[in-house]
Scaffold this active site. Structure first.
Site, PDB file in Angstrom:
ATOM      1  N   TYR A 109       0.835  -1.198   0.000  1.00  0.00           N
ATOM      2  CA  TYR A 109       0.000   0.000   0.000  1.00  0.00           C
ATOM      3  C   TYR A 109       0.875   1.256   0.000  1.00  0.00           C
ATOM      4  O   TYR A 109       0.578   2.225  -0.692  1.00  0.00           O
ATOM      5  CB  TYR A 109      -0.933   0.007   1.216  1.00  0.00           C
ATOM      6  CG  TYR A 109      -1.918  -1.132   1.208  1.00  0.00           C
ATOM      7  CD1 TYR A 109      -3.054  -1.085   0.408  1.00  0.00           C
ATOM      8  CD2 TYR A 109      -1.717  -2.261   1.988  1.00  0.00           C
ATOM      9  CE1 TYR A 109      -3.959  -2.133   0.381  1.00  0.00           C
ATOM     10  CE2 TYR A 109      -2.614  -3.310   1.977  1.00  0.00           C
ATOM     11  CZ  TYR A 109      -3.735  -3.245   1.168  1.00  0.00           C
ATOM     12  OH  TYR A 109      -4.629  -4.284   1.141  1.00  0.00           O
ATOM     13  N   ASN A 132     -12.280  -1.202  -4.979  1.00  0.00           N
ATOM     14  CA  ASN A 132     -12.017  -1.418  -6.402  1.00  0.00           C
ATOM     15  C   ASN A 132     -13.206  -2.131  -7.058  1.00  0.00           C
ATOM     16  O   ASN A 132     -13.518  -3.266  -6.709  1.00  0.00           O
ATOM     17  CB  ASN A 132     -10.742  -2.260  -6.542  1.00  0.00           C
ATOM     18  CG  ASN A 132     -10.425  -2.635  -7.963  1.00  0.00           C
ATOM     19  OD1 ASN A 132     -10.982  -2.115  -8.916  1.00  0.00           O
ATOM     20  ND2 ASN A 132      -9.502  -3.573  -8.110  1.00  0.00           N
ATOM     21  N   CYS A 140      -6.162  -5.774  -7.538  1.00  0.00           N
ATOM     22  CA  CYS A 140      -6.034  -5.438  -6.118  1.00  0.00           C
ATOM     23  C   CYS A 140      -5.463  -6.611  -5.319  1.00  0.00           C
ATOM     24  O   CYS A 140      -4.906  -6.410  -4.235  1.00  0.00           O
ATOM     25  CB  CYS A 140      -7.370  -4.983  -5.546  1.00  0.00           C
ATOM     26  SG  CYS A 140      -8.763  -6.052  -5.922  1.00  0.00           S
ATOM     27  N   HIS A 141      -5.537  -7.815  -5.864  1.00  0.00           N
ATOM     28  CA  HIS A 141      -4.959  -8.981  -5.176  1.00  0.00           C
ATOM     29  C   HIS A 141      -3.434  -8.914  -5.131  1.00  0.00           C
ATOM     30  O   HIS A 141      -2.804  -9.598  -4.339  1.00  0.00           O
ATOM     31  CB  HIS A 141      -5.418 -10.292  -5.848  1.00  0.00           C
ATOM     32  CG  HIS A 141      -4.983 -10.441  -7.265  1.00  0.00           C
ATOM     33  ND1 HIS A 141      -5.670  -9.861  -8.313  1.00  0.00           N
ATOM     34  CD2 HIS A 141      -3.937 -11.100  -7.809  1.00  0.00           C
ATOM     35  CE1 HIS A 141      -5.060 -10.168  -9.451  1.00  0.00           C
ATOM     36  NE2 HIS A 141      -4.001 -10.919  -9.172  1.00  0.00           N
ATOM     37  N   GLU A 167      -0.660 -16.803 -10.626  1.00  0.00           N
ATOM     38  CA  GLU A 167       0.432 -16.031 -11.218  1.00  0.00           C
ATOM     39  C   GLU A 167       1.798 -16.589 -10.811  1.00  0.00           C
ATOM     40  O   GLU A 167       2.822 -15.961 -11.065  1.00  0.00           O
ATOM     41  CB  GLU A 167       0.288 -14.563 -10.819  1.00  0.00           C
ATOM     42  CG  GLU A 167      -0.986 -13.941 -11.365  1.00  0.00           C
ATOM     43  CD  GLU A 167      -1.136 -12.466 -11.056  1.00  0.00           C
ATOM     44  OE1 GLU A 167      -0.134 -11.813 -10.697  1.00  0.00           O
ATOM     45  OE2 GLU A 167      -2.259 -11.954 -11.203  1.00  0.00           O
TER      46      GLU A 167
END
Length: 182
Positions: A109, A132, A140-141, A167
């Protein structure tokens, strides 16, 4: 008057629970999480797109759903669909910043706040991240706490972990963060 098109979306990543995708003529504007329902989407549309007409239309939503499916199937790393962010100027600046986080990488953040040239806005970044409207596409993850913790996540921490695993992001010592274990 704005038309908002919507369609339901399912994928095994979400244990075959429905998500709802919504778009205007400008682009994708909303994706719900499995814990949210159709009413969540329509309430959001009524608040963010005043006087909207909401119409179910799989054909309009199809390009968005196709790219989301490709991502969830591990076949896509970047999205090239138009987005129609609806929020305050600060929120949309955060959401645009989210789209700049590359596949398989994370940001804290505080790193997002610094990128926005507002380093004291860490909590505001967290609040905007939580609001979001287009998760996954505006990833946002990929945002974590400064101490490398998986912090609160509107979609649920299990989904955040699944998306990070997708990912192949198991360890972020390369970025100077503590080891990340699932």
């Amino acid at each position: 008057m704005t038309t908002v098109y919507w369609s339901a979306f399912e994928h095994p990543t979400f244990q075959n629970e429905q998500l709802f995708l919504a778009a205007t003529d400008k682009g994708l504007c909303k994706i719900t999480w499995p814990s949210e329902n159709f009413e969540t989407m329509t309430t959001w549309v009524e608040r963010q797109v005043p006087y909207a007409v909401i119409i179910e239309d799989e054909d309009v939503i199809s390009p968005f759903a196709n790219q989301l499916n490709e991502y969830l199937d591990g076949e896509r790393k970047e999205f090239d669909i138009p987005l129609d962010f609806r929020g305050t100027a600060f929120q949309t600046s955060v959401w645009h910043q989210l789209t700049q986080i590359p596949y398989g990488q994370i940001r804290s953040y505080s790193e997002i706040a610094e990128a926005l040239e507002n380093p004291k806005a860490v909590r505001a970044v967290g609040t905007a991240n939580g609001a979001n409207p287009i998760p996954i596409i505006a990833p946002c993850h990929r945002v974590i706490g400064k101490n490398a913790a998986l912090t609160g996540f509107r979609g649920g921490l299990q989904i955040k972990e699944r998306l990070l695993r997708l990912e192949r992001f198991h360890d972020y010592t390369q970025q100077g963060h503590a080891r990340f274990q699932f």
